[in-house]
Every structure is written in structure tokens, then in C-alpha cells.
Design a protein around this motif. Structure first.
Motif: not given
Length: 608
Positions: A197-201, A143-155, A265-274
Motif C-alpha cells: 500500500n505504498r507509492v514506490i520511489y 506529470l505522467k511523463e515524470t512517472f516514467e523518468t523516475f520509474k515511480l510505481g505501486w507496491s 533538498v530533503e525529500g523525494y517529492m522535492d527532488v521530483i518537483a524541482l
């Protein structure tokens, strides 16, 4: 005055926070933690809780560590609080050379650089050039609000945009490189941007400061995931993705407590989804198996974090590695639990397909560390193969020996071997459980009582022989652990099996068991074992004959298991036809014959 972060961390670890707070307020235990009436606002019902490394008041919201408590409660400056705590801990405040001050200043500068880089990547995600990256995240259900919670970005395309942005803010190329944002051409020369060219976590420390980045390639390219290199701020062995969210668990009282479970858990997306599904305690290691340092971080938050793995072979392998890594540092207060997902699922896919409530229902099904270890190492053992059974038993004993805490190690050995015997040598009905219906024949009841008394004597003799000759235990342990015993003998057997008695004297063994609370049983064994005791044992018989006598009395108590032991001894002799295996086989055969025919009553009378 700036202080070295490593010194501050040692100071926090050296002084238990409850001892400092306990000087100001009266503390009472609350589970593993402490509680008190808040010293910062008036209250009659305690809402001020002290955890392992911080405090939090659920009434007024005040929160902090041991340093901030001294500052707030005594009106001290940061430096004054450090001096007071250092004196309390017996630590010398390190004198700072010019080089030390430069290094600390650079460390603060690196934090500033990383924060600026995070802003750059975050802003870039809203540009048209980030369309593919943003689309990837949205398609993954973020979700877009999760973008801000985790400060997701683009390189971006990695062609100098980040460098230009940071230079405009006054940071030179050397500092940008030391922050881990550039590739290295050589030992003395920096190259271009590390991420493109990477999504940034962003990866944050416990205080929420960005210290590193992870990047996921969009489109073709390798590696699929790329993390920042080691820097003065970042060590991937000592950091967890999502670590900064764990502090929020202590203020979430309105949700089901299971939502506050600390999950690895094992990866970034697992953390974010949970996190989106309501589980704010999810964290992930950074491309490595869970390390001892990371376990230490988790145990500062909870005594029993739950490691959640995929239900495939790779997940089982990762689970076993984490379990074995944790063994040397386990304590009675710190352990791990394990949650295995259905085949083909990971946390990300599971909550997307079945929802957060379905995941919530999985958490109570977690396994203890001991159960998880046994399940994994015994999963593919052939019950018909004595070699595989022996190898499993050896491995279980070895696993328990890896635990440095001796008391805990003994408990693990006992439980793992109990599981082993239960699985491969199923027990019959437990000793002492008789039919509940009334026996109308008085003589039958008397015979039953007599049999109980005789069996009791036989049990005493078995224990007495092993007490005098603990070296016999190795060859009889399997059968000994299958014997149905009265409850009071079961615990005594645990000590016989769990304690390495070989090499000790008889008096040492008796003294040890009496100190453990078995004085009455030891006396009972000595009372029933009336063959003029140890002198007759040591002089009249050699060890081979003593073992033969042990099997004789065992057969009288459990003929079915003795038959099994005879068959095992026969197979062992066939596979290794030496004198030792022959003697073992012959002794068990003779004991079985006596048990079946009852033709050795004189000998039993001698012992009884």
C-alpha cells in the motif's frame, strides 16, 4: 572475468582521469576542469571536457570514465584496460577465490532482481488497484511523463504478488530477501513483502541501476516513509535520491546555467518537483542528515553544491548539522553553499505555488558556508550579555578549529571573528579617512599631518608590545580588532589574531612574519619602538605594567572604545571581584584618565 566493484571504484579514484587522457591529447585548463580537442573526432576548437571522474565531448557526444577512455582510445577489452590502469596505479588486481566469484555473481544477480522488482512496481501503477496511489501523485502535481523518468510505481497489497512475479523469473526467496524486498522473520527465515500500500520511489546508483526503494504509505499506517534496508548494493549513507540524473547536467548547454545547480533538498517529492521545474541537479539524502560520504559524491560533480533547507527551525537545525559535518573535510576547492526558503515553504510547495522561474531567482541569494554558520550560531545571542558574547566567540573559534586544512582553518577563524567584532563592537570611521574639503588653514593641515605621524608611532608601539608579549592578546583582542588601522597594518593584525604565537620565541615570531611578507612593517615597528626595545620591556616592567602601557597608547588612538573597555572591565570585576579582574579594571581606568587629560606625556615620550 568479473571484477569486484569496490576494486574498480578504488582504481577510478586512484588515477586522475586527466593524467590518462593527457597522454593522448594536449590539455588546457578550463576553470577547475580541463578541455582538449576531441581524440575521437576531428575538430579545431576544443569541445572535449575532462571533469573530476569522467569526460564528455559536446561535439560528438562521446562520454565515459577513465576505464572506458582506455578501452575506446586504445581498442582494449574491459579486462585489458583494467590491467593497464592497475599497473599505472600500482594496484594488484585481487585474486578471486571461488567465494569471491560467487559473491560478485550474486551482486550481479541482485541488480537483476532489483531491475525486475522495479518493472513489477512500475507496471502495478497502471492497474486499477493502484488508483489511490496514482491519484496521490497526480494531486501532488506529478506529470505522467515524470512517472516514467523516475520509474515511480505501486507496491500492491503486499500479499505475495511481487514474490510470485520474481519467482516466475527464476529468482529464489533467498536472493529476493537479500535484495531487501522482504521482511525478516529471523536470522534464517524470510517473511512477507517489505512494501505494501505504498507509492514506490526507486533509488538508483550513478549508472541508473535500481539499488533500493522508498515507499510512501497511502492512508493510515506508520512509518509514513519506508526505505529498503542496507544490502550489498545499498548503503543509505553513501547514496542520494536523484544521483543518476546529475550526469545530464554536463550536456544541458541550452538552459540558464542556474538550472544546472546541484541542489540538496530533503525529500523525494522535492527532488521530483524541482526536476519537473527544470532543475535536474536536485538530490536528497535518504532519511538521514547529509553525510561525509554523500558530500564526497556531490563534490565529484561540483565544487560548491547548494544545500536547500526549509525556512523553519528544523531547517536551520539541519543546515547547522550539515555545516558542522562538512568542516573536517573542507578544502580550498570543495565547500558548500546554503539556500534558505521563506518560512513555511519547501522546494516542492515553492515551485508549485510560485513556479520555477521564481525559484531560479532565489539561487543567486545563496549563502557561503562561513556566512551560514555565523548566521545560525549568532542568531539568538543577546548583545548585552557578556556571557553570551563570550560563549559565541568561543564557539566560533572552535568551529574554525574543526577544519583539518590548516590554512583554511585560519581563514575561517579570521572571517568569523571579523563578523563577531563587526556585529557586537561596531567600528567608527576607518583610520585615515579625512574630510575631502580643502583646509585653508595651513597650520591645521600641519597639525593633521603631525597627528598622523604620532598615531602611526602609537600603532607601531601597540604592535611591538604584542609582538614581544603575545600572551597579552587574550585580554586585549576585542579592542585590538576594533582599532581603525592603515590598510597595511590590517593584514598584519590578521596574523597576530589568527596565529597562536604564545610559546614561541621573539626571533621565531619575527622570522615567521618576515617570511609572510611583513619585513618592512617589522622594521618600521622596530624603528619607531625605541625604548631600547625588548631588554627594557622584559627587565623594567612586569606583564601587568606592560598591559597598562598598551591600554595607554590604545586610549590615545581610540578613546571611545577604551571607554567601552573600561565599562566591560568594571562589569567583569563586579561579577568576579578577584585581584585579576581588579588589576584589569584599574589599568584601563588609568589609561583612560591619561588619554583624557594628556597628563602622562613624559611616559609617552619614553616610548616614542
Amino acid at each position: 572475468m568479473a571484477f569486484d566493484q569496490r576494486f574498480l571504484e578504488e582504481l577510478r579514484q586512484r588515477i586522475p582521469i586527466h593524467t590518462v587522457i593527457g597522454r593522448k591529447v594536449k590539455l588546457t585548463r578550463s576553470g577547475r576542469f580541463w578541455k582538449a580537442c576531441c581524440p575521437f573526432h576531428g575538430e579545431k576548437t576544443p569541445s572535449f571536457y575532462i571533469y573530476e571522474d569522467h569526460f564528455h565531448c559536446y561535439g560528438c557526444g562521446v562520454h565515459g570514465d577513465v576505464i572506458s577512455f582506455v578501452m575506446q582510445s586504445e581498442g582494449r577489452t574491459f579486462g585489458e584496460a583494467i590491467k593497464e590502469l592497475a599497473a599505472l596505479a600500482g594496484l594488484d588486481i585481487p585474486e578471486q577465490t571461488y567465494q569471491d566469484r560467487q559473491r560478485i555473481e550474486k551482486q550481479h544477480s541482485l541488480y537483476d532482481v532489483m531491475l525486475a522488482a522495479q518493472d513489477y512496481y512500475r507496471l502495478a501503477l497502471d492497474t486499477p488497484l493502484a488508483k489511490t496511489g496514482k491519484q496521490y501523485l497526480l494531486e501532488r502535481g506529478i506529470l505522467k511523463e515524470t512517472f516514467e523518468t523516475f520509474k515511480l510505481g505501486w507496491s500492491g497489497d503486499g500479499r505475495g504478488g511481487l514474490i510470485h512475479f520474481l519467482k516466475e523469473k527464476g529468482y529464489d526467496l533467498e536472493l529476493i530477501g537479500e535484495a531487501g524486498l522482504l521482511r525478516k522473520k529471523s536470522d534464517t527465515e524470510w517473511g512477507g513483502e517489505l512494501f505494501f500500500n505504498r507509492v514506490i520511489y526507486p533509488i538508483h546508483d550513478r549508472k541508473g541501476r535500481p539499488i533500493a526503494f522508498g515507499g510512501r504509505i497511502i492512508g493510515d499506517g506508520q512509518p509514513k516513509y519506508l526505505n529498503s534496508p542496507e544490502t550489498p548494493l545499498f548503503s543509505k549513507r553513501r547514496t542520494l535520491f536523484g544521483l543518476n540524473h546529475l550526469s545530464s547536467l554536463f550536456v544541458r548547454k541550452e538552459v540558464d546555467p542556474l538550472y544546472n545547480t546541484v541542489l540538496v533538498v530533503e525529500g523525494y517529492m522535492d527532488v521530483i518537483a524541482l526536476y519537473q521545474a527544470g532543475f535536474h541537479g536536485a538530490v536528497a539524502p535518504l532519511g538521514t542528515a547529509l553525510t561525509k560520504d554523500q558530500m564526497g559524491l556531490l563534490w565529484r560533480v561540483t565544487p560548491e553544491p547548494v544545500l536547500c533547507f526549509d525556512g523553519d527551525r528544523a531547517g536551520h537545525k539541519a543546515m547547522l548539522h550539515a555545516a558542522e559535518e562538512s568542516l573536517p573535510i573542507l578544502t580550498s576547492e570543495h565547500t558548500l553553499n546554503f539556500l534558505t526558503l521563506p518560512e513555511g515553504e519547501d522546494p516542492d510547495s515553492f515551485v508549485k505555488n510560485q513556479g520555477g522561474e521564481a525559484f531560479l531567482k532565489l539561487i543567486p541569494k545563496k549563502q557561503s558556508l562561513c556566512d551560514a554558520i555565523y548566521g545560525i550560531v549568532s542568531a539568538h545571542v543577546d548583545i548585552k550579555s557578556p556571557e553570551q558574547r563570550a560563549a559565541l566567540k568561543t564557539r566560533l573559534i572552535s568551529i574554525a578549529q574543526h577544519i583539518d586544512d590548516k590554512i583554511l582553518s585560519k581563514e575561517y577563524r579570521r572571517i568569523l571573528l571579523d563578523r563577531f567584532y563587526q556585529q557586537f563592537y561596531p567600528k567608527a570611521d576607518r583610520y585615515g579617512t579625512f574630510a575631502k574639503k580643502t583646509d585653508v588653514n595651513l597650520s591645521n593641515r600641519i597639525q593633521k599631518i603631525d597627528k598622523e605621524q604620532i598615531d602611526y608611532k602609537r600603532i607601531c608601539i601597540l604592535f611591538a608590545i604584542l609582538l614581544h608579549y603575545p600572551e597579552l592578546l587574550f585580554s586585549v583582542e576585542s579592542a585590538f580588532c576594533q582599532l581603525d588601522l592603515p590598510a597595511k597594518f590590517i593584514k598584519l593584525r590578521e596574523f597576530f589574531v589568527g596565529i597562536p604565537f604564545e610559546g614561541t620565541t621573539l626571533d621565531d615570531r619575527i622570522n615567521f612574519l618576515e617570511k609572510e611578507g611583513f619585513s618592512d612593517l617589522i622594521n618600521a615597528i622596530n624603528d619607531e619602538f625605541s625604548i631600547s626595545s625588548s631588554d627594557q620591556l622584559s627587565q623594567k616592567f612586569d606583564l601587568h605594567l606592560i598591559e597598562k602601557q598598551w591600554w595607554h597608547f590604545y586610549g590615545l588612538l581610540n578613546i571611545q572604545e577604551l571607554e567601552n573597555q573600561v565599562e566591560l572591565a568594571r562589569k567583569a570585576w563586579v561579577e568576579s571581584p578577584d585581584e585579576q579582574h581588579q588589576n584589569i579594571f584599574v589599568a584601563r581606568v588609568k589609561a583612560l584618565e591619561i588619554a583624557r587629560t594628556g597628563s602622562n606625556n613624559e611616559q609617552e615620550d619614553d616610548f616614542l
